[in-house]
Design a protein around this motif. Structure first.
Motif, PDB file in Angstrom:
ATOM      1  N   ARG A 145       1.285   6.708  -6.988  1.00 41.50           N
ATOM      2  CA  ARG A 145       0.449   7.445  -7.396  1.00 41.50           C
ATOM      3  C   ARG A 145       0.782   9.020  -7.359  1.00 41.50           C
ATOM      4  O   ARG A 145       0.451  10.077  -8.180  1.00 41.50           O
ATOM      5  CB  ARG A 145      -0.870   7.279  -6.444  1.00 41.50           C
ATOM      6  CG  ARG A 145      -1.599   6.231  -6.852  1.00 41.50           C
ATOM      7  CD  ARG A 145      -3.001   6.029  -5.985  1.00 41.50           C
ATOM      8  NE  ARG A 145      -3.398   4.854  -5.881  1.00 41.50           N
ATOM      9  CZ  ARG A 145      -3.708   4.139  -4.868  1.00 41.50           C
ATOM     10  NH1 ARG A 145      -3.651   4.499  -3.770  1.00 41.50           N
ATOM     11  NH2 ARG A 145      -4.026   2.646  -5.153  1.00 41.50           N
ATOM     12  N   ASN A 146       1.605   9.349  -6.481  1.00 39.79           N
ATOM     13  CA  ASN A 146       1.977  10.691  -6.225  1.00 39.79           C
ATOM     14  C   ASN A 146       3.324  11.144  -7.040  1.00 39.79           C
ATOM     15  O   ASN A 146       3.112  12.200  -7.297  1.00 39.79           O
ATOM     16  CB  ASN A 146       2.789  10.877  -4.747  1.00 39.79           C
ATOM     17  CG  ASN A 146       1.719  10.657  -3.506  1.00 39.79           C
ATOM     18  OD1 ASN A 146       0.363  11.095  -3.732  1.00 39.79           O
ATOM     19  ND2 ASN A 146       2.057  10.409  -2.429  1.00 39.79           N
TER      20      ASN A 146
ATOM     21  N   GLU B 283       0.888  -1.181   0.227  1.00 36.86           N
ATOM     22  CA  GLU B 283      -0.020   0.238   0.115  1.00 36.86           C
ATOM     23  C   GLU B 283       0.942   1.121  -0.028  1.00 36.86           C
ATOM     24  O   GLU B 283       0.661   2.271  -0.642  1.00 36.86           O
ATOM     25  CB  GLU B 283      -0.840  -0.019   1.273  1.00 36.86           C
ATOM     26  CG  GLU B 283      -2.118   1.040   1.155  1.00 36.86           C
ATOM     27  CD  GLU B 283      -2.930   0.767   0.061  1.00 36.86           C
ATOM     28  OE1 GLU B 283      -3.257   1.928  -0.573  1.00 36.86           O
ATOM     29  OE2 GLU B 283      -3.141  -0.180  -0.420  1.00 36.86           O
ATOM     30  N   GLU B 284       1.998   0.984   0.848  1.00 37.81           N
ATOM     31  CA  GLU B 284       2.761   2.375   0.784  1.00 37.81           C
ATOM     32  C   GLU B 284       3.381   2.798  -0.608  1.00 37.81           C
ATOM     33  O   GLU B 284       3.652   3.963  -1.182  1.00 37.81           O
ATOM     34  CB  GLU B 284       4.064   1.933   2.041  1.00 37.81           C
ATOM     35  CG  GLU B 284       4.960   3.251   1.843  1.00 37.81           C
ATOM     36  CD  GLU B 284       6.200   2.753   2.975  1.00 37.81           C
ATOM     37  OE1 GLU B 284       7.096   3.297   2.922  1.00 37.81           O
ATOM     38  OE2 GLU B 284       5.905   1.973   3.823  1.00 37.81           O
TER      39      GLU B 284
ATOM     40  N   LYS C 294       1.110   4.172  -2.929  1.00 37.97           N
ATOM     41  CA  LYS C 294       0.698   5.741  -2.843  1.00 37.97           C
ATOM     42  C   LYS C 294       1.966   6.523  -3.242  1.00 37.97           C
ATOM     43  O   LYS C 294       1.843   7.543  -3.856  1.00 37.97           O
ATOM     44  CB  LYS C 294       0.683   5.994  -1.283  1.00 37.97           C
ATOM     45  CG  LYS C 294      -0.382   5.263  -0.501  1.00 37.97           C
ATOM     46  CD  LYS C 294      -0.687   5.728   1.008  1.00 37.97           C
ATOM     47  CE  LYS C 294      -2.020   5.115   1.630  1.00 37.97           C
ATOM     48  NZ  LYS C 294      -1.900   5.283   3.129  1.00 37.97           N
TER      49      LYS C 294
END
Length: 79
Positions: free
Chosen positions: A74-75, A67-68, A71
């Motif tokens: 996505r960023n 999950e990290e 993210k």
């Protein structure tokens, strides 16, 4: 360890070449055995040693899809 891997890899390639040479002569069964043993040695000895050397000092967390990491991906796409 890297020198050992190079020597082992060259030895396996030479053994495969010798096996194909035996296949060209009348000793086909011996050639097949030499080639088979060489392939098994490359798969069960050379490959694990290579993987250990390549993964030494690396974190598996950096290469898994957590999950990290999602993210972070996505960023990076937004910036």
């Amino acid at each position: 360890m890297k020198l050992f891997m190079k020597i082992l890899g060259i030895a396996i390639l030479i053994a495969i070449a010798v096996g194909f040479y035996f296949r060209l002569t009348d000793r086909v069964l011996t050639g097949d055995r030499i080639i088979g043993i060489s392939v098994l040695a490359s798969a069960f000895i050379l490959m694990p040693i290579f993987l250990v050397i390549r993964w030494r000092g690396k974190k598996l967390k950096d290469y898994t899809l957590s999950e990290e990491n999602m993210k972070k991906m996505r960023n990076k796409g937004i910036d």
